[in-house]
Design a protein around this motif. Structure first.
Motif: not given
Length: 683
Positions: A18-30, A119-121, A156-162, A175-181
């Motif tokens: 669950i990521y907030r921005d592209v940096e958080e997303q792709l750093s984890a995916m890399s 990417e589940m969008t 993408n936390e900003g696009r999906f509903s609660p 869950v990989l959340l905010y750079d922590e597993l």
């Protein structure tokens, strides 16, 4: 830290990011995908929120040149049209078939398995079937184990509903959340997820779960730090403990137990000085052991050595003066790098008084026969080393055993426990914990002589003598088979949680308990029926403030609670609003943090104990820092030297005061320096 945790994951795992921005997303995916390449796994990346070019450029910037692996076929990109939405619609079973086919292809090409991320969008397209997203996530949990496929779903936390994000947490074990597993306590197995109640889900619900995940990780690290501090304090005290009653030893593994080292405590314990026992100079320790106990001691030690386990044994010795004493020994084998046994090391102490008290306890237990032989309860008395001393008639009847067949045996080797190696190990651990003062309770399945299988609520409670020493354990087991069968029929979504959870009424009757999970019963010692309708403030320990209804949306506090048996424990409580049966209520999550509190107190107590030991010994004792500056100057040092602690601590010229002769002072300070370096010196 994250790289290490991801590297420890095996194929068959299902996790989400669950990521907030592209940096958080792709750093984890890399990091995630490069680990797959390193482990000879074929990698599949389904793009949607980002383009293939964005992902490739980012990976390159992180030192992961994915293009060469794409050319070799080791890394593959696909779009949503080529995967999730192939032929213009989404079908969960078809997507799982796609993963299975890709896995088979990877294995045929010589890879160890398949690592996939998507990417589940694509969920936001208007294609038919996208509403089955969570059905797909739940089915993945049935497919992935033993599949040689690892899957990571990106949200993408900003696009999906609660509502969707909460379901994401319910369907991913990690869950990989905010750079922590995180290990996900909100994960629901597929069967439970499919059966979960329909209700309103809010942002506050999701944010509460997210906050709890982060808090759990932080608390775990705090506990590890407290444990490390405690271990360091133990190390500092070991040298002081060498002067306590009892004897430390090193010996050979032979029938004589030929001693190679003995602490001075052996003189008080056995009547023999170290020089009389070392190398069997006057007598071997094997002959100090009472003849009837020698084979027992030998067999117990050899069994432990074979299993590479420590041993704890109780037996009798005859002192130099002819007195018979009971001793307790704990030791272990010391092995070379080639796994060859070099010698044994351990500690032996006098427990004669404790054994005498056990005899008195057995005498008094006969006066309580009516209670002891309750036909509805299995009851026994167990020595702290696990030996069954006595069992009541109902427990004997269940396995059709006689007293002579079971009493005197290790409890885990008796018919109640010998059908399950896992249950035996759990019992051994429980006896060890109870022998250290803990009340131990767990459920166990027992099989009777007739083949009847029952579930019992089993507990171990320590028994102390007048001096507060633990001399034996009371083991009890209550048949709870009917209760367990009822619980199985009416399990709720709470059973997946480890913490105690209450549903509390809101408003004027705030605090009334409406519902609870099984973990609550175990923590507080009450049954569900006893707690439903009770006020939550009835579980607060005396002296604690009784809090009213929360003013804010989320409340977090630490509070002492009290169990049914009166035992008080520390708890960490989180309360959040929750909709239950269409009405506003509160979820109150209660976590037992007594161990952490006790660890903190134990560190403080050990520090105080060390100070008392240093100040009370009648020898000159001082503590130096690494620069040879005096930090502690005990009372004996003051009396012998004539200098007070205030005159010495923090004054560099102490060495000149104590040793006016410059040559002798130089010799002394050089020896002190050698000691501080860990070198041994001769007196």
């Amino acid at each position: 830290m994250l790289e290490k945790e991801l590297a420890e994951l095996e194929l068959g795992r299902h996790l989400c990011c669950i990521y907030r921005d592209v940096e958080e997303q792709l750093s984890a995916m890399s990091l995630f995908m490069s680990l797959g390449v390193d482990r000879n796994e074929k990698c599949l990346y389904v793009v949607d929120d980002r383009t293939k070019e964005e992902v490739v450029d980012y990976f390159k910037g992180r030192g992961f040149d994915v293009e060469e692996f794409v050319e070799s076929g080791r890394f593959e990109f696909r779009t949503k049209s080529e995967s999730y939405l192939r032929n213009g619609y989404f079908d969960p079973d078809r997507m799982i078939d796609l993963l299975e086919d890709a896995r088979d292809e990877a294995l045929e090409e010589g890879y160890d398995g398949l690592r996939a991320t998507g990417e589940m969008t694509w969920f936001f397209s208007d294609m038919p079937g996208v509403e089955k997203l969570m059905e797909y996530e739940s089915k993945l949990n049935e497919f992935l184990p033993d599949s040689k496929v690892m899957a990571l779903c990106q949200y993408n936390e900003g696009r999906f509903s609660p509502e969707v994000l909460v379901d994401v947490l319910h369907t991913h074990p990690r869950v990989l959340l905010y750079d922590e597993l995180h290990e996900n306590p909100y994960y629901m197995p597929p069967r439970i997820f499919k059966a979960q109640m329909n209700g309103e889900v809010t942002w506050e619900h999701y944010e509460s779960m997210r906050g709890d995940l982060i808090q759990r990780t932080r608390l775990k690290r705090e506990e590890e730090q407290a444990r490390e501090e405690l271990e360091e304090e133990h190390r500092r005290l070991r040298t002081l403990f060498s002067n306590l009653p009892g004897m430390a030893y090193r010996c050979l593994n032979n029938r004589n137990w030929t001693m190679k080292f003995l602490s001075e405590g052996c003189r008080e314990l056995t009547g023999y000085g170290p020089i009389e026992l070392i190398d069997d100079e006057e007598i071997s320790y094997g002959k100090v052991i009472v003849s009837e106990d020698r084979d027992y001691v030998w067999n117990e030690v050899q069994s432990a050595l074979e299993d590479r386990e420590p041993f704890k044994i109780t037996y009798r010795i005859e002192t130099k003066g002819g007195e018979e004493r009971w001793v307790w020994e704990q030791g272990r084998g010391i092995f070379s790098d080639d796994d060859e046994l070099k010698f044994l090391e351990g500690f032996i102490t006098d427990i004669t008084d404790r054994k005498s008290m056990e005899e008195k306890l057995r005498d008094s237990s006969r006066q309580l026969d009516a209670i002891f032989n309750d036909p509805e309860t299995f009851t026994g008395i167990v020595d702290t080393d696990g030996t069954l001393l006595e069992a009541n008639e109902s427990s004997l009847d269940f396995v059709d055993a006689t007293r002579s067949e079971v009493e005197g045996e290790k409890l885990w080797n008796t018919p109640w426990w010998d059908h399950s190696a896992e249950l035996q190990e759990r019992l051994k651990s429980g006896i060890e914990r109870a022998s250290n003062g803990e009340i131990v309770r767990f459920e166990a399945d027992h099989i009777g002589e007739s083949g009847e299988k029952i579930t019992v609520d089993f507990s171990l409670r320590p028994v102390e003598n007048e001096d507060g020493e633990i001399v034996s354990l009371i083991a009890t087991g209550k048949n709870i088979t009917e209760r367990k069968e009822a619980e199985e029929r009416y399990r709720s979504i709470f059973e997946g949680l480890d913490e105690a959870v209450f549903v509390l009424r809101a408003g004027d009757d705030y605090g009334e308990i409406l519902e609870l999970n099984p973990a609550t019963e175990e923590l507080f010692g009450y049954s569900r029926d006893e707690l439903i309708g009770k006020d939550i403030t009835d579980l607060i320990a005396e002296g604690e403030e009784k809090l009213g209804e929360p003013d804010e949306e989320r409340r977090h506090f630490v509070q002492r609670k009290v169990r049914k048996d009166g035992a008080v424990f520390w708890s960490e409580v989180t309360e959040v609003p929750f909709k239950y049966e269409g009405k506003k209520t509160y979820l109150s999550i209660c976590r037992d943090i007594t161990d952490r509190k006790e660890a903190e107190e134990k560190i403080r107590e050990l520090s105080r104990f060390r100070e008392r030991i240093i100040q009370d010994v009648d020898i000159w004792l001082n503590v130096l820092d690494k620069d040879a500056n005096v930090q502690v100057w005990n009372k004996a040092a003051e009396e012998i030297s004539g200098y007070s602690e205030e005159e010495v601590v923090g004054h560099d010229e102490i060495w000149e005061w104590l040793y006016p002769d410059e040559d002798y002072r130089r010799e002394i300070t050089e020896k002190v320096g050698d000691i501080l370096k860990g070198e041994e010196i001769e007196r």
